[in-house]
Write an enzyme that holds these catalytic residues in place. Structure first.
Site, mmCIF file in Angstrom:
data_model
loop_
_atom_site.group_PDB
_atom_site.id
_atom_site.type_symbol
_atom_site.label_atom_id
_atom_site.label_comp_id
_atom_site.label_asym_id
_atom_site.label_seq_id
_atom_site.Cartn_x
_atom_site.Cartn_y
_atom_site.Cartn_z
ATOM 1 N N SER A 161 1.168 -0.964 0.154
ATOM 2 C CA SER A 161 -0.451 -0.266 -0.113
ATOM 3 C C SER A 161 1.104 0.858 0.208
ATOM 4 O O SER A 161 0.268 2.258 -0.600
ATOM 5 C CB SER A 161 -0.435 -0.137 0.749
ATOM 6 O OG SER A 161 -0.159 -0.058 2.616
ATOM 7 N N ASP A 178 5.611 -6.817 2.928
ATOM 8 C CA ASP A 178 5.078 -7.065 1.289
ATOM 9 C C ASP A 178 6.259 -7.934 0.543
ATOM 10 O O ASP A 178 7.086 -7.103 0.042
ATOM 11 C CB ASP A 178 3.913 -7.005 0.694
ATOM 12 C CG ASP A 178 3.013 -7.122 1.239
ATOM 13 O OD1 ASP A 178 2.713 -7.557 1.584
ATOM 14 O OD2 ASP A 178 1.411 -5.828 1.280
ATOM 15 N N LYS A 207 4.830 -11.539 3.591
ATOM 16 C CA LYS A 207 3.533 -11.705 2.841
ATOM 17 C C LYS A 207 3.329 -11.930 1.511
ATOM 18 O O LYS A 207 4.164 -10.939 1.061
ATOM 19 C CB LYS A 207 2.551 -10.464 4.019
ATOM 20 C CG LYS A 207 1.338 -10.724 3.087
ATOM 21 C CD LYS A 207 -0.044 -9.951 4.558
ATOM 22 C CE LYS A 207 0.239 -8.661 3.575
ATOM 23 N NZ LYS A 207 0.040 -8.642 2.442
ATOM 24 N N GLU A 253 -8.914 -10.442 3.753
ATOM 25 C CA GLU A 253 -9.643 -8.950 2.856
ATOM 26 C C GLU A 253 -10.548 -9.462 2.395
ATOM 27 O O GLU A 253 -10.445 -9.828 0.948
ATOM 28 C CB GLU A 253 -8.128 -8.861 2.224
ATOM 29 C CG GLU A 253 -8.335 -7.297 1.179
ATOM 30 C CD GLU A 253 -7.231 -5.909 1.291
ATOM 31 O OE1 GLU A 253 -6.157 -6.402 1.460
ATOM 32 O OE2 GLU A 253 -7.263 -4.782 0.580
HETATM 33 O O1 KIV Z 1 -0.646 -2.999 1.645
HETATM 34 C C1 KIV Z 1 -0.985 -3.338 2.360
HETATM 35 O O2 KIV Z 1 -0.833 -2.316 3.162
HETATM 36 C C2 KIV Z 1 -1.906 -4.412 2.401
HETATM 37 C C3 KIV Z 1 -2.738 -4.454 3.931
HETATM 38 C C4 KIV Z 1 -3.569 -3.969 4.105
HETATM 39 C C5 KIV Z 1 -2.953 -5.854 4.273
HETATM 40 O O3 KIV Z 1 -0.985 -5.454 1.839
#
Ligand code: KIV
Length: 268
Positions: free
Chosen positions: A54, A92, A120, A189
């Site tokens: 994000s 991520d 993740k 999500e």
């Molecule tokens: O990219 C992100 O911030 C996310 C979360 C909102 C779960 O994957």
């Protein structure tokens, strides 16, 4: 430092997080993208910090997460890591960096080198080979099922998943596969609350919801949404608890007005 890092990674073993689920105390997860953001979250006692992709929207100004690169994530993960001393840090894997098991492990190692304790990735059954490879390499891995923001263009928007029993069955199958492949937790999500409850009951590892109702073992939010630091857009499911964007605008207006009136003395 190394010892602390290893201890933190150990708290993200599936056996350890399964115990947290049994304990029943909700796990609070928020995003950070830089040093002050991370430090403030740790000082506030957050359980886990996520450097989410994000980043693309709330920091880098892209319309979605699909332009975020591994080098963006490494840069921001390193900044966040400098702001944390005792909070597990999950980063991520951005789009296109985990198309194969080998790529997933290679990309994840870059994020660990930058200071992450875990990574993740988005996907259920379709990505279990990658999850299993990461787990076999000793890299704590968090799954992400339901609405997958990296697929927003193919999906044509951010739409709720798991509205019908059949869609719910598919998501429960995804969740079971992600758990079996070795994930320590998974983000759920934009999933209908009844399906999120089914998933929470089906797996032993904690589910961390976002826009998926209350029946998850924890919740994650984009910090900017929670504190009103990105005032131009806010997901419907977030109730902001502060207006940081508005506070900044007001402070800047007051300072500039005072300067023009010859009243600013401190920053000379
Ligand atoms: O990219 C992100 O911030 C996310 C979360 C909102 C779960 O994957």
């Amino acid at each position: 430092m190394g010892g602390t890092m290893n201890n933190l990674a150990a708290t993200l073993a599936p056996s350890a997080t399964a115990l947290r689920k049994i304990a029943g105390i909700p796990i609070a997860v928020l995003t950070a993208y830089d040093y002050p953001g991370a430090r403030l979250l740790e000082e506030a006692g957050i359980d886990w910090v996520l450097v989410g992709d994000s980043l693309g929207m709330v920091v880098l100004g892209y319309p979605d997460t699909t332009s975020v690169t591994l080098s963006d994530m490494v840069h921001h993960t390193a900044a966040v890591a400098r702001g944390l001393s005792h909070t597990p840090l999950i980063a991520d894997l951005p789009i296109g960096t985990y198309n194969t098991a080998e790529a997933a492990v290679k990309s994840a190692r870059e994020l660990l080198k930058a200071g992450a304790h875990a990574v993740k990735l988005e996907g259920g059954i379709s990505h279990c080979t990658q999850i299993a490879a990461l787990s076999a390499a000793g890299i704590p891995i968090m799954g992400h099922i339901g609405m997958l923001p990296q697929s927003v263009r193919e999906e044509g928007g951010y739409k709720i998943k798991g509205k019908t029993p059949e869609q719910g069955d598919a998501l429960v199958a995804d969740a079971l596969a992600v758990e079996a492949a070795g994930a320590f937790s998974m983000v759920v999500e934009l999933v209908h609350a009844d399906t999120a409850r089914r998933i929470q009951t089906a797996v032993r590892i904690p589910t961390i919801g976002i826009g998926a109702g209350q029946h998850c073992d924890g919740q994650v939010l984009v910090t900017h949404d929670l504190v009103g630091a990105f005032p131009w857009f806010r997901p419907k499911f977030v109730l902001p608890v502060a207006s940081v964007g508005e506070s900044i605008r007001t402070a800047v207006q007051q300072w500039a007005a005072a300067l023009k009136e010859g009243k600013v003395t401190k920053s000379e």
